[in-house]
Design a protein around this motif. Structure first.
Motif, PDB file in Angstrom:
ATOM      1  N   UNK A 234       0.826  -1.212   0.000  1.00 26.39           N
ATOM      2  CA  UNK A 234       0.000   0.000   0.000  1.00 26.39           C
ATOM      3  C   UNK A 234       0.857   1.257   0.000  1.00 26.39           C
ATOM      4  N   UNK A 235       1.960   1.235   0.761  1.00 23.98           N
ATOM      5  CA  UNK A 235       2.844   2.417   0.787  1.00 23.98           C
ATOM      6  C   UNK A 235       3.559   2.613  -0.538  1.00 23.98           C
ATOM      7  N   UNK A 236       3.645   1.556  -1.346  1.00 21.90           N
ATOM      8  CA  UNK A 236       4.246   1.682  -2.680  1.00 21.90           C
ATOM      9  C   UNK A 236       3.261   2.221  -3.707  1.00 21.90           C
ATOM     10  N   UNK A 237       1.970   2.219  -3.356  1.00 19.98           N
ATOM     11  CA  UNK A 237       0.945   2.549  -4.335  1.00 19.98           C
ATOM     12  C   UNK A 237       0.188   3.835  -4.039  1.00 19.98           C
ATOM     13  N   UNK A 238       0.095   4.232  -2.759  1.00 19.51           N
ATOM     14  CA  UNK A 238      -0.756   5.365  -2.385  1.00 19.51           C
ATOM     15  C   UNK A 238      -0.075   6.219  -1.318  1.00 19.51           C
ATOM     16  N   UNK A 239      -0.509   7.476  -1.177  1.00 18.92           N
ATOM     17  CA  UNK A 239      -0.154   8.224   0.034  1.00 18.92           C
ATOM     18  C   UNK A 239      -0.749   7.514   1.247  1.00 18.92           C
ATOM     19  N   UNK A 240       0.055   7.351   2.293  1.00 20.18           N
ATOM     20  CA  UNK A 240      -0.379   6.590   3.464  1.00 20.18           C
ATOM     21  C   UNK A 240      -0.057   7.360   4.733  1.00 20.18           C
ATOM     22  N   UNK A 241      -1.019   7.372   5.653  1.00 22.16           N
ATOM     23  CA  UNK A 241      -0.828   7.910   6.992  1.00 22.16           C
ATOM     24  C   UNK A 241      -1.145   6.809   7.989  1.00 22.16           C
ATOM     25  N   UNK A 242      -0.240   6.570   8.943  1.00 20.46           N
ATOM     26  CA  UNK A 242      -0.479   5.606  10.001  1.00 20.46           C
ATOM     27  C   UNK A 242      -0.530   6.290  11.351  1.00 20.46           C
ATOM     28  N   UNK A 243      -1.504   5.928  12.181  1.00 15.26           N
ATOM     29  CA  UNK A 243      -1.672   6.526  13.513  1.00 15.26           C
ATOM     30  C   UNK A 243      -1.586   5.431  14.565  1.00 15.26           C
ATOM     31  N   UNK A 244      -0.727   5.624  15.554  1.00 15.30           N
ATOM     32  CA  UNK A 244      -0.576   4.731  16.705  1.00 15.30           C
ATOM     33  C   UNK A 244      -0.224   3.306  16.253  1.00 15.30           C
ATOM     34  N   UNK A 245      -1.128   2.341  16.374  1.00 11.77           N
ATOM     35  CA  UNK A 245      -0.829   1.004  15.883  1.00 11.77           C
ATOM     36  C   UNK A 245      -0.493   1.046  14.395  1.00 11.77           C
ATOM     37  N   UNK A 246      -1.181   1.883  13.643  1.00 14.76           N
ATOM     38  CA  UNK A 246      -0.894   2.029  12.217  1.00 14.76           C
ATOM     39  C   UNK A 246       0.531   2.466  11.962  1.00 14.76           C
ATOM     40  N   UNK A 315       7.411   9.027  15.223  1.00 12.16           N
ATOM     41  CA  UNK A 315       6.893   9.123  13.866  1.00 12.16           C
ATOM     42  C   UNK A 315       7.985   8.999  12.821  1.00 12.16           C
ATOM     43  N   UNK A 316       7.594   8.523  11.630  1.00  7.90           N
ATOM     44  CA  UNK A 316       8.508   8.351  10.499  1.00  7.90           C
ATOM     45  C   UNK A 316       7.954   9.069   9.266  1.00  7.90           C
ATOM     46  N   UNK A 317       8.841   9.311   8.318  1.00 11.13           N
ATOM     47  CA  UNK A 317       8.425   9.679   6.969  1.00 11.13           C
ATOM     48  C   UNK A 317       9.332   8.950   5.997  1.00 11.13           C
ATOM     49  N   UNK A 318       8.856   8.796   4.772  1.00 13.40           N
ATOM     50  CA  UNK A 318       9.671   8.199   3.721  1.00 13.40           C
ATOM     51  C   UNK A 318      10.189   9.322   2.834  1.00 13.40           C
ATOM     52  N   UNK A 319      11.490   9.367   2.558  1.00 11.06           N
ATOM     53  CA  UNK A 319      12.038  10.503   1.800  1.00 11.06           C
ATOM     54  C   UNK A 319      11.603  10.551   0.343  1.00 11.06           C
ATOM     55  N   UNK A 320      11.098   9.430  -0.209  1.00 13.06           N
ATOM     56  CA  UNK A 320      10.742   9.402  -1.623  1.00 13.06           C
ATOM     57  C   UNK A 320       9.292   9.014  -1.885  1.00 13.06           C
ATOM     58  N   UNK A 321       8.576   8.681  -0.844  1.00 14.28           N
ATOM     59  CA  UNK A 321       7.170   8.305  -0.992  1.00 14.28           C
ATOM     60  C   UNK A 321       6.317   9.131  -0.032  1.00 14.28           C
ATOM     61  N   UNK A 322       5.069   9.374  -0.385  1.00 15.32           N
ATOM     62  CA  UNK A 322       4.179  10.140   0.509  1.00 15.32           C
ATOM     63  C   UNK A 322       3.663   9.267   1.656  1.00 15.32           C
ATOM     64  N   UNK A 323       4.573   8.881   2.537  1.00 16.53           N
ATOM     65  CA  UNK A 323       4.263   7.999   3.653  1.00 16.53           C
ATOM     66  C   UNK A 323       4.649   8.697   4.947  1.00 16.53           C
ATOM     67  N   UNK A 324       3.705   8.793   5.870  1.00 15.66           N
ATOM     68  CA  UNK A 324       3.922   9.446   7.156  1.00 15.66           C
ATOM     69  C   UNK A 324       3.259   8.607   8.237  1.00 15.66           C
ATOM     70  N   UNK A 325       3.940   8.459   9.370  1.00 16.90           N
ATOM     71  CA  UNK A 325       3.355   7.715  10.485  1.00 16.90           C
ATOM     72  C   UNK A 325       3.626   8.446  11.786  1.00 16.90           C
ATOM     73  N   UNK A 326       2.658   8.383  12.699  1.00 18.68           N
ATOM     74  CA  UNK A 326       2.800   9.049  13.995  1.00 18.68           C
ATOM     75  C   UNK A 326       2.329   8.125  15.105  1.00 18.68           C
ATOM     76  N   UNK A 327       3.119   8.041  16.170  1.00 14.43           N
ATOM     77  CA  UNK A 327       2.751   7.220  17.311  1.00 14.43           C
ATOM     78  C   UNK A 327       1.677   7.889  18.161  1.00 14.43           C
ATOM     79  N   UNK A 328       1.650   9.209  18.165  1.00 16.16           N
ATOM     80  CA  UNK A 328       0.668   9.975  18.934  1.00 16.16           C
ATOM     81  C   UNK A 328      -0.641  10.096  18.162  1.00 16.16           C
TER      82      UNK A 328
END
Length: 364
Positions: A234-246, A315-328
């Motif tokens: 999914x992170x290879x195909x779409x912008x993705x946001x993950x929250x907490x468990x995500x 939290x993380x981000x991917x430098x080349x893909x629209x992927x962002x994740x946050x633990x909070x």
């Protein structure tokens, strides 16, 4: 009033007054330090299987209503409070705290020494407990308390649910999402489809989403190792946001490992540093696992946020893909909304990429 007891796996027994449903229950005992928002805490699906200790000494003083719930039916196993207000006063209230626990069939104890209980949790770290009327009971707690994936299966939707909007289409992959996450997306006029966590990439693709949001949820992220390839895809195909468990699932799909925390982060005053801007924000958090920093040294993901108190990854981000994740929790509720801009960045990523990953996400 009926006396009740919380019996811990350490042998400690705490006495209180029974409130809510008079049924015995057991689960992991955790605590939340927030001063307000008891209704949102109790109804948060991430508390599935847990007995929640509310640290603020007075709970229930503004009653309960039907629109501040974070789920249709709370999944926590029980509630422990220092004092339960039986004469609440609020123009919006529809019922009292103890009465609502009874309607939800959730047992609880009031007049408990919550300071002592929190000290025991901090001392022994992970604690299991049973709420009972028998102070001499000797409960035997299974290890683990629940089968892998059982808690997520309990709280996630069973079939797709669609919500109309004129903006971009977000598929919310549900591991136990909070209602406030959905509300914040709908406030932005987005079209949202909530789907079960086990929905396949082919089924998601048929919905033609512009972005994917992977939700919060209860339990051990390692229970969902079978979903890591799907999440990576999914992170290879779409912008993705993950929250907490995500957030944890995205990181683990890129090779990171999780670890059980001593007693978790649960409260509304956790400071985090955004390394992109250098600003510190106060956040709402509710998690008992986090990502092991030593497992991320060679990861494609870059650290975007860290915890000011303990230096943990937030939290993380991917430098080349629209992927962002946050633990909070950027949606907060309860808690400060300092990081609501995370949703703005997610929407910007969808607008920039047109729902694809061919365009590098533009930084705000």
């Amino acid at each position: 009033m009926t006396k009740g007891y919380l019996i811990l796996n350490t042998g400690d027994v705490l006495e209180g007054t029974w409130i809510g449903s008079e049924t015995y229950t057991e689960g992991e005992v955790v605590f939340n330090t927030s001063m307000t928002g008891y209704q949102e805490m109790i109804t948060d699906p991430s508390y599935a299987g847990q007995i929640v200790t509310l640290c603020y000494p007075l709970v229930g003083n503004y009653g309960m209503n039907s629109w501040d719930n974070e789920s249709k039916q709370p999944a926590c196993k029980g509630v422990i409070v220092g004092e339960a207000c039986e004469a609440p006063s609020n123009g919006k209230m529809e019922t009292g705290f103890s009465d609502q626990l009874l309607k939800w069939d959730i047992p609880g104890l009031a007049n408990v020494n919550t300071r002592k209980l929190v000290s025991l949790i901090r001392k022994h770290q992970t604690l299991k407990g049973k709420i009972t009327t028998d102070p001499h009971a000797t409960p035997e707690f299974p290890t683990p308390l629940y089968a892998p994936g059982q808690l997520v299966e309990q709280v996630a939707v069973k079939k797709p649910v669609s919500y109309l909007g004129k903006g971009k289409h977000v598929v919310l992959l549900d591991f136990g999402y909070k209602a406030s996450i959905l509300k914040d997306l709908l406030k932005q006029n987005l079209r949202v489809t909530v789907v079960p966590y086990h929905t396949s990439t082919m089924e998601i693709a048929a919905m033609k989403p512009d972005g994917i949001l992977i939700s919060n949820g209860p339990g051990d992220p390692e229970d969902h190792v079978m979903h890591f390839p799907k999440i990576k895809e999914l992170t290879d195909q779409y912008p993705v946001l993950g929250i907490c468990l995500g957030h944890q699932l995205i990181a683990m799909s890129y090779g990171a490992a999780s670890k059980k925390m001593a007693y978790g982060h649960r409260g509304g005053n956790h400071p985090i540093l955004d390394h992109e801007t250098g600003k510190v924000w106060i956040t709402s958090q509710n998690h008992g696992y986090d990502i092991d920093p030593s497992s991320c040294k060679d990861s494609e993901l870059h650290v975007r946020f860290t915890n000011i108190n303990d230096g943990g990854i937030e939290g993380f981000y991917h430098p080349e893909k629209p992927v962002l994740s946050v633990q909070f929790h950027p949606e907060a509720r309860p808690g400060p909304v300092d990081t609501a801009y995370i949703f703005d960045e997610f929407i910007e990523a969808m607008l920039c990429t047109g729902g694809k990953t061919s365009c590098q996400m533009q930084k705000a």
